[in-house]
Write a protein that holds these residues in place. Structure first.
Motif: not given
Length: 190
Positions: A8-14, A117-124, A128-129
């Protein structure tokens, strides 16, 4: 070998892609896209940013072997990279893993799950999209989790599942599993 990172978005792939590049010397499999360049992204390094017209020309000329659309933008992988014998790492959307595997012979697919999951949402949200893009990404997180958790065939497309706890433990685990896979491939090729 192409190492793919999905989740998912925000999981740290990049983040993990960059760690793999820096610490293991694996090349970045740069994707071609029509989406807008974000601040801090470098054309040709992070992604190859092209117009819709140029993207279609690359497809027509068979410079792109595999392509897909995501959230209104086109993405594609260059033929020369997918047919190379070099080691690469890239991010692959979970919905495209089936087709990616058909077009690429040597894939080591890793699926990443956030321990929080909240950490992933926080990262997203740190990205600043634009508000609309952020809302689309948040909606996609929910759909993505539901689809992945219920679809055994999709789960079976991945060679390894990594739980990202956002600490060095996850980083070490990921690097170790990739090092082991590279070592196994070298032993087979000797």
């Amino acid at each position: 070998m192409i190492v793919t990172l999905s989740g998912i978005t925000g999981v740290g792939k990049s983040f993990f892609k960059n760690v793999i590049i820096q610490e293991l010397g694996i090349k970045n499999l740069v994707i071609v896209t029509t989406r807008e360049k974000r601040k801090n992204e470098i054309d040709g390094i992070d992604k190859i940013f092209v117009s819709d017209k140029d993207f279609e020309k690359m497809k027509k000329d068979k410079d792109i072997l595999f392509d897909f659309e995501f959230l209104g933008a086109k993405y594609g992988y260059k033929t020369e990279y997918l047919e190379s014998k070099d080691n690469f790492v890239t991010e692959v959307h979970y919905d495209t893993i089936y087709e990616f595997r058909k077009k690429t012979k040597d894939v080591f697919a890793i699926y990443m799950i956030p321990s929080d999951l909240n950490k992933a949402i926080e990262e997203l949200k740190k990205r600043g999209l634009p508000k609309k893009v952020e809302q689309d990404r948040l909606k996609e997180i929910k759909e993505h989790i539901e689809k992945f958790s219920k679809n055994k065939d999709l789960q079976n497309q991945f060679n390894y599942i990594l739980i990202n706890d956002y600490t060095d433990n996850s980083k070490k685990e990921l690097l170790n599993i990739i090092k082991q896979k590279i070592k196994e491939k070298q032993e087979v090729n000797v």
